[in-house]
Design an enzyme around this catalytic site. Structure first.
Site, PDB file in Angstrom:
ATOM      1  N   GLU A 185      -8.594   4.377   1.784  1.00 20.53           N
ATOM      2  CA  GLU A 185      -8.546   3.313   2.803  1.00 20.53           C
ATOM      3  C   GLU A 185      -7.220   3.517   3.530  1.00 20.53           C
ATOM      4  O   GLU A 185      -6.162   3.204   2.995  1.00 20.53           O
ATOM      5  CB  GLU A 185      -8.655   1.955   2.111  1.00 20.53           C
ATOM      6  CG  GLU A 185      -9.070   0.844   3.038  1.00 20.53           C
ATOM      7  CD  GLU A 185      -7.891   0.013   3.481  1.00 20.53           C
ATOM      8  OE1 GLU A 185      -7.352   0.314   4.577  1.00 20.53           O
ATOM      9  OE2 GLU A 185      -7.516  -0.912   2.759  1.00 20.53           O
ATOM     10  N   CYS A 226      -3.666  -3.261   7.700  1.00 17.95           N
ATOM     11  CA  CYS A 226      -4.376  -2.119   8.317  1.00 17.95           C
ATOM     12  C   CYS A 226      -5.445  -2.602   9.292  1.00 17.95           C
ATOM     13  O   CYS A 226      -5.956  -1.803  10.074  1.00 17.95           O
ATOM     14  CB  CYS A 226      -5.057  -1.270   7.256  1.00 17.95           C
ATOM     15  SG  CYS A 226      -3.927  -0.696   6.022  1.00 17.95           S
TER      16      CYS A 226
HETATM   17  C1  SIN Z   1      -5.297  -3.947   4.436  1.00 13.07           C
HETATM   18  O1  SIN Z   1      -4.460  -4.203   5.272  1.00 13.07           O
HETATM   19  O2  SIN Z   1      -5.485  -2.798   4.048  1.00 13.07           O
HETATM   20  C2  SIN Z   1      -6.142  -5.002   3.789  1.00 13.07           C
HETATM   21  C3  SIN Z   1      -6.301  -6.213   4.560  1.00 13.07           C
HETATM   22  C4  SIN Z   1      -7.366  -7.122   4.026  1.00 13.07           C
HETATM   23  O3  SIN Z   1      -8.053  -6.858   3.039  1.00 13.07           O
HETATM   24  O4  SIN Z   1      -7.548  -8.158   4.658  1.00 13.07           O
END
Ligand code: SIN
Length: 491
Positions: free
Chosen positions: A260, A294
């Site tokens: 991820e 992200c």
């Molecule tokens: C992430 O920023 O990788 C995860 C964010 C989320 O699960 O809301």
């Protein structure tokens, strides 16, 4: 450097040791790493910087735990996980306090993250007992066929600092529910949340070797994970650059991977959108965790006909944000995680300014008068594809607005990136919703919604945002193999 020790209702949740094979341990050479509060730059505590031999013994212990754990009935695994989930809820306030101390986000966001983190333990405790195979019908006479679902083996997880609790449980819960012992390497910057989860796992009765937390240097622990053929699965959340390094290092023993990675989320506002709803959604989507997710909106694409109006609705909301320590009441934006993060945002905003973007907010992002790694929230207008922030993940509270004309240009601009994690579109045209959602090259699309994360939905990306899915009914598949059994001679 001064030190502040966290004040918790249950002080034993603050652990300065690694958790290996069911015991609390230090590095054999006594080496440690300091962990800082990014809002004050004070040291909160230290964790072991584990040496090679200790890392190897943790892998050996996980490998030894595999036969028994993979054969434990899914319902029994589930019962232990349910206890763990209840303990997380019981200690939610302490877990949230620790999270804010080491990561910086406002306490209200940490409380939300702890509930989100616990929900993955609950969800996969429920999914584990549903693991089931198949019985296909053979095309040949005298044959019967079975497809078994079996645990993949020892799993390793490397988690980021932006969600020190939720990114841990999103990986370890499906692994443990699927019968895989899991070795976790939390981010050096935020290990205390993971160690608190291990303390609760121990209390819940998760057997030794099934969940270990290895603290220390990524440059040592990462290669120990990728190079060891006993580890059959690696799940990583972090940058695309590191994801590629892990993928190539895992090629030798063909380890299974879930990656991820980075994003560059477009947030598209069409002329027919409800602007108040879009602006509210953008506030949550852009400024959650000071823009360090992200899935944060990285590029705000606004259609020509509503560009000025949208800015006038959005700007006062940004101006009302309150920057400060996450433990202070009323604070809505905490610090960035490090000086390096602060410098990156400053580089991106100076580049944008040089190339013609206009800052619409009064405070300069680079100059807040606070002791930690702060960055003031800001809106930039007239942002375009010449600017670095159009292509790079900002990971800070900066909202760049770009003007577009028509649906075709919107989708083209949105897809003009190697990344493909989350995307957002605001429109009230039901036909356009289908066309745009189908046209966006992203793993996730929020339609009139700026917050898509949910334990029941498959989280993950396409293109250089990685592969594999976390959460949902699919998350457990990442930790299971298919085994086909063909029975012959059955007349
Ligand atoms: C992430 O920023 O990788 C995860 C964010 C989320 O699960 O809301």
């Amino acid at each position: 450097m001064s030190t502040t020790v966290p004040t918790l209702t249950t002080p034993s949740l603050f652990r300065e040791q690694a958790y290996l094979n069911g015991a609390w341990a230090s590095a054999s050479n006594g080496a440690t790493i300091p962990v800082e509060n990014p809002a004050t730059r004070e040291v909160i505590g230290h964790v072991p910087n584990l040496d090679d031999a200790t890392v190897q013994s943790a892998i050996t212990a996980a490998h030894a735990a595999f036969p028994a754990w993979s054969k434990t009935l899914p319902r029994e695994r589930s019962n232990l996980m349910r206890k763990w989930h209840s303990l997380m809820l019981k200690h939610a306030e302490d877990l949230a306090t620790l999270l804010t101390l080491e990561q910086g986000k406002p306490l209200s966001e940490s409380r939300t993250e702890i509930a989100y983190a616990a929900s993955f333990i609950e969800w996969f405790a429920e999914e584990g007992p549903r693991i089931a195979g198949e019985i296909p019908t053979s095309t040949k006479p005298g044959q019967r066929m079975l497809v078994l679902r079996q645990s993949v083996g020892v799993a390793a997880a490397i988690t980021p600092w932006n969600f020190p609790s939720a990114m841990v449980t999103r990986k370890i819960a499906p692994a443990i529910a699927a019968g895989c012992p899991v070795l976790l390497k939390p981010a050096e910057l935020t290990p205390f949340s993971a160690l608190a989860l291990a303390a609760l796992a121990e209390e819940a009765g998760i057997p030794k070797g099934v969940f270990s937390v290895l603290t220390g240097d990524s440059a040592r622990i990462g290669p120990a994970f990728t190079g060891d053929a006993r580890i059959r699965k690696l799940s990583f959340t972090g940058s695309t650059r590191v994801g590629k390094l892990l993928a190539s290092a895992s090629a030798d023993n063909l380890k299974r991977l879930s990656l991820e990675l980075g994003g560059n989320a477009p947030f598209i506002v069409f002329n027919d959108a409800n602007l108040e709803d879009a602006a509210n959604a953008l506030m949550a989507c852009k400024f959650r965790n000071a823009g360090q997710t992200c899935v944060c909106a990285n590029r705000v694409l606004v259609e020509d006909g509503v560009y000025d109006k949208f800015l006038s609705v959005f700007a006062p909301k940004v101006a009302a944000l309150k920057l400060g320590s996450g433990l202070e009441a009323g604070v809505t934006i905490g610090p960035l995680i490090t000086k390096l993060a602060q410098e990156k945002v400053n580089r991106l905003t100076s580049d944008a300014e040089k190339k013609g973007a206009k800052r619409e907010t009064s405070a300069s992002p680079s100059a807040p008068d606070l002791p930690g790694y702060f960055c003031a929230p800001a809106i930039y207008t007239d942002a375009d594809a010449k600017m670095d922030m159009f292509h790079e993940e900002i990971f800070g509270p900066i909202a760049p607005l770009t003007r577009f004309k028509g649906e075709e240009e919107a989708v083209k601009l949105a897809n003009a990136t190697p990344y493909g994690l989350a995307s957002y579109v605001f429109t009230n045209d039901h036909k356009r919703i289908w066309r745009v959602a189908e046209g966006l090259e992203y793993g996730m699309v929020g339609v009139n919604e700026g917050y898509v994360s949910n334990p029941v939905a498959p989280f993950g990306g396409v293109k250089e945002s990685g592969y594999g899915r976390e959460g949902s009914i699919h998350g457990i598949d990442e930790y299971l193999e298919y085994k086909y059994v063909c029975l012959g001679g059955i007349a």
